[in-house]
Scaffold this motif. Structure first.
Motif, PDB file in Angstrom:
ATOM      1  N   PHE A  36       1.002  -1.249  -0.163  1.00  0.00           N
ATOM      2  CA  PHE A  36      -0.177   0.070   0.086  1.00  0.00           C
ATOM      3  C   PHE A  36       0.678   1.387  -0.106  1.00  0.00           C
ATOM      4  CE2 PHE A  36      -3.057  -3.194   1.150  1.00  0.00           C
ATOM      5  CZ  PHE A  36      -4.233  -2.737   0.479  1.00  0.00           C
ATOM      6  N   THR A  37       2.180   1.224  -0.126  1.00  0.00           N
ATOM      7  CA  THR A  37       3.059   2.225  -0.520  1.00  0.00           C
ATOM      8  C   THR A  37       3.586   2.193  -1.686  1.00  0.00           C
ATOM      9  OG1 THR A  37       4.818   1.067   0.420  1.00  0.00           O
ATOM     10  CG2 THR A  37       3.829   2.897   1.889  1.00  0.00           C
ATOM     11  N   LEU A  38       4.009   0.906  -2.166  1.00  0.00           N
ATOM     12  CA  LEU A  38       4.509   0.716  -3.485  1.00  0.00           C
ATOM     13  C   LEU A  38       3.182   0.834  -4.681  1.00  0.00           C
ATOM     14  CD1 LEU A  38       6.728   0.135  -5.642  1.00  0.00           C
ATOM     15  CD2 LEU A  38       6.443  -2.313  -5.159  1.00  0.00           C
ATOM     16  N   ILE A  39       2.421  -0.049  -4.681  1.00  0.00           N
ATOM     17  CA  ILE A  39       1.312  -0.402  -5.659  1.00  0.00           C
ATOM     18  C   ILE A  39       0.030   0.923  -5.548  1.00  0.00           C
ATOM     19  CG2 ILE A  39      -0.165  -1.835  -6.574  1.00  0.00           C
ATOM     20  CD1 ILE A  39       1.591  -4.220  -5.741  1.00  0.00           C
ATOM     21  N   ALA A  51       9.036   6.681  -1.375  1.00  0.00           N
ATOM     22  CA  ALA A  51       9.524   7.315  -2.617  1.00  0.00           C
ATOM     23  C   ALA A  51       9.661   5.890  -3.436  1.00  0.00           C
ATOM     24  CB  ALA A  51      10.715   7.975  -2.481  1.00  0.00           C
ATOM     25  N   PRO A  52       8.598   5.301  -3.885  1.00  0.00           N
ATOM     26  CA  PRO A  52       8.745   4.129  -4.728  1.00  0.00           C
ATOM     27  C   PRO A  52       9.501   4.017  -6.067  1.00  0.00           C
ATOM     28  CG  PRO A  52       6.449   4.975  -4.845  1.00  0.00           C
ATOM     29  CD  PRO A  52       7.203   5.800  -3.760  1.00  0.00           C
ATOM     30  N   GLN A  53       9.630   5.190  -6.595  1.00  0.00           N
ATOM     31  CA  GLN A  53      10.408   5.230  -7.949  1.00  0.00           C
ATOM     32  C   GLN A  53      11.579   4.695  -7.789  1.00  0.00           C
ATOM     33  OE1 GLN A  53       8.621   6.281 -10.480  1.00  0.00           O
ATOM     34  NE2 GLN A  53      10.092   5.258 -11.790  1.00  0.00           N
ATOM     35  N   ALA A  54      12.310   4.796  -6.845  1.00  0.00           N
ATOM     36  CA  ALA A  54      13.848   4.159  -6.657  1.00  0.00           C
ATOM     37  C   ALA A  54      13.640   2.566  -6.627  1.00  0.00           C
ATOM     38  CB  ALA A  54      14.327   4.876  -5.479  1.00  0.00           C
ATOM     39  N   TYR A  55      12.499   2.101  -6.094  1.00  0.00           N
ATOM     40  CA  TYR A  55      12.445   0.641  -6.226  1.00  0.00           C
ATOM     41  C   TYR A  55      12.166   0.139  -7.572  1.00  0.00           C
ATOM     42  CZ  TYR A  55      10.109  -3.791  -4.893  1.00  0.00           C
ATOM     43  OH  TYR A  55       9.816  -4.984  -4.526  1.00  0.00           O
ATOM     44  N   ILE A  56      11.249   0.993  -8.290  1.00  0.00           N
ATOM     45  CA  ILE A  56      10.798   0.453  -9.562  1.00  0.00           C
ATOM     46  C   ILE A  56      12.014   0.479 -10.661  1.00  0.00           C
ATOM     47  CG2 ILE A  56       9.177   1.202 -11.392  1.00  0.00           C
ATOM     48  CD1 ILE A  56       7.159   2.336  -9.427  1.00  0.00           C
ATOM     49  N   ASP A  57      12.724   1.820 -10.418  1.00  0.00           N
ATOM     50  CA  ASP A  57      13.860   2.027 -11.130  1.00  0.00           C
ATOM     51  C   ASP A  57      14.977   0.902 -10.991  1.00  0.00           C
ATOM     52  OD1 ASP A  57      12.756   4.189 -12.224  1.00  0.00           O
ATOM     53  OD2 ASP A  57      14.006   5.642 -11.060  1.00  0.00           O
ATOM     54  N   ALA A  58      15.097   0.449  -9.616  1.00  0.00           N
ATOM     55  CA  ALA A  58      16.020  -0.807  -9.708  1.00  0.00           C
ATOM     56  C   ALA A  58      15.394  -2.026 -10.304  1.00  0.00           C
ATOM     57  CB  ALA A  58      16.070  -0.729  -7.919  1.00  0.00           C
ATOM     58  N   VAL A  59      14.347  -2.215 -10.107  1.00  0.00           N
ATOM     59  CA  VAL A  59      13.849  -3.497 -10.605  1.00  0.00           C
ATOM     60  C   VAL A  59      13.866  -3.577 -11.986  1.00  0.00           C
ATOM     61  CG1 VAL A  59      11.769  -4.980 -11.205  1.00  0.00           C
ATOM     62  CG2 VAL A  59      12.128  -3.985  -8.845  1.00  0.00           C
ATOM     63  N   PHE A  60      13.589  -2.559 -12.806  1.00  0.00           N
ATOM     64  CA  PHE A  60      13.951  -2.491 -14.363  1.00  0.00           C
ATOM     65  C   PHE A  60      15.140  -1.920 -14.786  1.00  0.00           C
ATOM     66  CE2 PHE A  60       9.190  -2.357 -13.632  1.00  0.00           C
ATOM     67  CZ  PHE A  60       8.927  -3.472 -14.463  1.00  0.00           C
ATOM     68  N   ALA A  61      16.149  -1.819 -13.988  1.00  0.00           N
ATOM     69  CA  ALA A  61      17.325  -1.201 -14.281  1.00  0.00           C
ATOM     70  C   ALA A  61      18.214  -2.064 -15.462  1.00  0.00           C
ATOM     71  CB  ALA A  61      18.498  -1.185 -13.269  1.00  0.00           C
ATOM     72  N   GLN A  62      17.704  -3.184 -15.364  1.00  0.00           N
ATOM     73  CA  GLN A  62      18.353  -4.331 -16.387  1.00  0.00           C
ATOM     74  C   GLN A  62      17.841  -4.290 -17.735  1.00  0.00           C
ATOM     75  OE1 GLN A  62      17.336  -5.381 -13.685  1.00  0.00           O
ATOM     76  NE2 GLN A  62      19.296  -5.688 -12.355  1.00  0.00           N
TER      77      GLN A  62
END
Length: 527
Positions: free
Chosen positions: A263-266, A492-503
Motif C-alpha cells: 500500500f505504499t508501492l502499488i 519514494a517508490p520510484q527508486a524501487y521501480i527503477d532498480a527492478v527495471f534497471a536491467q
C-alpha cells in the motif's frame, strides 16, 4: 550491492537445504540435527547482518532468478525494510532453536526441519518482489506453522490449529482471487510493474482494481491480527509451545510488512485514482485493535493468553502508524517494532519456564509456589514488561512518543493520543497485576515440576532477546535514523521501480492483452 551476486537468495536457499537435510538426519543421526539447525541459524544471522549493512547504503538490491528480466521472471528485492525484517526473523529463529534444545524440540518429530521451512517462508516473503510469489511464501510459512503449532500434540493445540488453519485457508482463497483480479486487469504481478500499471488503469477498471486492493488488505489483516480478524490469535498463540509461540511473535509482522509494502508501492500516493483505497479506515480499525488488545491483556487468566493479547495491541500500534500515512509515523513504527517483538518473544519463553517451575498451576495468573527461579524469572519479566508497557527510557516508550509526535498534524490526532495513552495505561495495569500475582504474592517451595529446569541454552536465549530489546532503546538514535531512511525509501517508490527495471534498456513494458489484440487472438480472433 555485493561482490558475490547470490547473497540475496541465500536466506531462502539455506533454510530450504538445511530443512531437507534435517529430515534425513532426524532418521539416521538424530543427535546431530539440533546442532546443524543452530549452525544454519547462526549463518543466517550473519548473512542477514551483512545484507542489513549493504542495504543501509541506500542501494536497492535486485536478484533476477535464472536471469529472467522483470517483469517476466521471479525477482527478489532487498531494501532497508526487508533487510531489517530478515535480521529480526533470523534472530528470533536462532533464539527459539536454542530454547527448544531444553525440551520443546523433543516433544514431537521434525521440530528443527519445520523451523527451517518456516524461516524460508518468512525470509522469502520479506524479499520477494512479486505478488504471486508473496502468496507462495505465505503458504510455505503457514504450512510449516501448522506443523509447529501441533508439535507435541494435545487437545487444546488441535482445537486452536483447526481455527488457525480454517482462517488462513479462507484468507489464502481471497488472496488468489485478488491476485487473479489484478493479473486480469494489468497482465502482470511483478510489484514494480503493478505500480506503473495500476496508476494507468482506465476509469471502467477502477472498481475491480479497488475490490482487489481491499481484498488484499483483508488478507494481510488476517495475518496482521487487525480487528475484527484477530480472534483466532490469542487461543492459537497461547496453546503453542513456548519456543513456537516466541517465533510466532513475528507472524503478525509479516502481514504488517505486506500492508506497508503493497500500500505504499502499488496503491500509494503515486497510484492516481487508486491511491489509498482504504482511506482512514485502516487507522480507525487499528486504534480499535490497540484498545481491545490491551483490554484483552487485562482480562486474561493465563500469562500466555496475556502475551498473545499484547501482540494484538502491538500490531494495532504498528498498523495505526501505517494508517496515518506519513513517513514520520512509519519511522516511529519501525523504531517500535524490533523492541516490542523481541520483548514479547522473550515473554513467551519466560512463560514456558515459569510453567515448568510452578507445576500444576503452570502459567495461570494465580499465586503459586515456585520450585526454582522465582527471582530470576521475576527480574526478566519486569524488564520485558517495561519495554512492552512503553515506560521510559526503553524502546517501547520511544516508539510511542515518536508516533504521537508524528500524528500532530493528522485529522485523527485527538483519537490517536487518547487511544495510545489509554492502551498504554491498560497494558501497564495488566502487566503490574500479572507480575505482582506471579512473583510477589508467590513463594519458593519444593513443589513437583511439570518439566525440567531450563538449561544454559534456554536461559541464554531469554537473556539474548531481552538484551537486544534493551539495545534497541539504548541505540535509539541509530535505529531511528535507519527507520527514517526506511520510511523515506518506502514513500519514494520510484527508486524501487527503477532498480527492478534497471536491467531493461527498453522503456516500454510488455502488455499481454495488447499483443494478443495485435495478433488478432483476443475475443475469438483466432477462430
Amino acid at each position: 550491492m555485493s561482490s558475490w551476486p547470490h547473497w540475496m537468495i541465500m536466506p531462502v536457499v539455506l533454510p530450504l537445504l538445511c530443512g531437507a537435510l534435517l529430515i534425513l538426519l532426524e532418521r539416521n543421526r538424530p543427535a546431530w540435527a539440533p546442532w546443524l539447525s543452530v549452525a544454519s541459524l547462526l549463518a543466517l544471522v550473519g548473512l542477514s547482518t551483512h545484507l542489513l549493512i549493504a542495504a543501509d547504503s541506500g542501494e536497492i538490491g535486485v536478484y533476477l532468478l535464472s536471469n529472467w528480466r522483470a517483469p517476466f521472471g521471479i525477482v527478489l528485492v532487498l531494501d532497508r525494510l526487508s533487510a531489517l525484517m530478515l535480521l529480526l526473523s533470523n534472530l528470533l529463529g536462532l533464539a527459539c532453536a536454542l530454547h527448544a534444545l531444553g525440551g520443546d524440540a523433543q516433544r514431537g518429530a521434525h521440530f528443527h526441519a519445520l523451523l527451517q521451512f518456516q524461516l524460508m517462508g518468512l525470509n522469502g516473503a520479506f524479499l520477494t518482489g512479486d505478488l504471486f510469489n508473496l502468496f507462495v511464501f505465505f503458504e510455505v510459512l503457514l504450512i510449516a506453522s501448522y506443523g509447529l503449532l501441533l508439535h507435541g500434540g494435545g487437545a487444546a493445540r488441535l482445537r486452536a490449529a483447526i481455527h488457525y488453519v480454517s482462517f488462513n485457508l479462507a484468507a489464502s482463497a481471497l488472496f488468489l482471487i485478488a491476485v487473479g483480479l489484478l493479473y486480469g486487469l494489468t497482465g502482470t504481478l511483478n510489484m514494480a510493474d503493478l505500480a506503473l500499471r495500476v496508476a494507468a488503469l482506465e476509469a471502467e477498471q477502477l472498481l475491480l482494481a479497488k475490490s482487489a486492493a481491499l481484498l488484499l488488505l483483508v488478507v494481510f489483516s488476517v495475518k496482521a491480527a487487525l480487528l475484527p480478524l484477530y480472534f483466532w490469535l490469542p487461543a492459537t498463540y497461547a496453546s503453542a509451545s513456548s519456543s513456537v509461540a516466541a517465533l510466532f511473535a513475528l507472524m503478525t509482522k509479516v502481514g504488517i510488512y505486506a500492508i506497508a509494502r503493497v500500500f505504499t508501492l502499488i496503491f500509494g500516493a503515486s497510484a492516481g485514482l487508486m491511491a489509498e483505497p482504504a482511506g482512514s479506515w485502516l487507522a480507525i480499525l487499528a486504534l480499535a485493535t490497540l484498545v481491545l488488545g490491551s483490554l484483552g491483556a487485562l482480562a486474561a487468566e493465563h500469562l500466555r493468553g496475556q502475551i498473545a493479547y499484547l501482540l494484538v495491541a502491538s500490531a494495532g500500534t504498528l498498523l495505526l502508524a501505517i494508517g496515518l500515512g506519513s513517513p514520520g509515523a512509519l519511522a516511529a513504527a519501525l523504531s517500535y517494532l524490533p523492541g516490542s517483538t523481541l520483548a514479547c518473544a522473550a515473554l513467551f519463553l519466560l512463560a514456558g519456564q515459569l510453567s515448568a517451575a510452578r507445576g500444576s498451576q503452570a502459567d495461570a495468573l494465580q499465586a503459586a509456589p515456585f520450585a526454582y527461579g522465582r527471582q530470576r524469572l521475576g527480574l526478566l519479566f519486569f524488564i520485558a514488561a517495561i519495554i512492552v508497557g512503553g515506560l521510559p527510557p526503553l524502546s517501547g516508550f520511544i516508539g510511542k512518543a515518536l508516533l504521537l509526535q508524528a500524528s500532530q498534524t493528522h485529522a485523527l490526532m485527538a483519537w490517536v493520543w487518547a487511544g495510545v495513552l489509554l492502551s498504554s495505561l491498560i497494558v501497564l495495569l495488566a502487566l503490574a497485576r500479572a507480575g505482582s500475582t506471579l512473583f510477589w504474592a508467590s513463594d519458593d517451595a519444593p513443589v513437583p515440576c511439570s518439566g525440567p529446569a531450563p538449561g544454559v541454552a534456554a536461559q541464554l536465549s531469554c537473556y539474548a532477546l531481552l538484551a537486544l530489546a534493551i539495545a534497541s532503546g539504548v541505540l535509539a538514535g541509530p535505529l531511528y535514523r535507519y527507520a527514517s531512511a526506511s520510511a523515506a525509501q518506502l514513500y519514494a517508490p520510484q527508486a524501487y521501480i527503477d532498480a527492478v527495471f534497471a536491467q531493461d534498456s527498453a522503456p516500454a513494458r510488455f502488455d499481454v492483452r495488447k499483443e494478443m489484440r495485435e495478433a488478432g487472438l483476443s475475443k475469438g480472433g483466432a477462430q
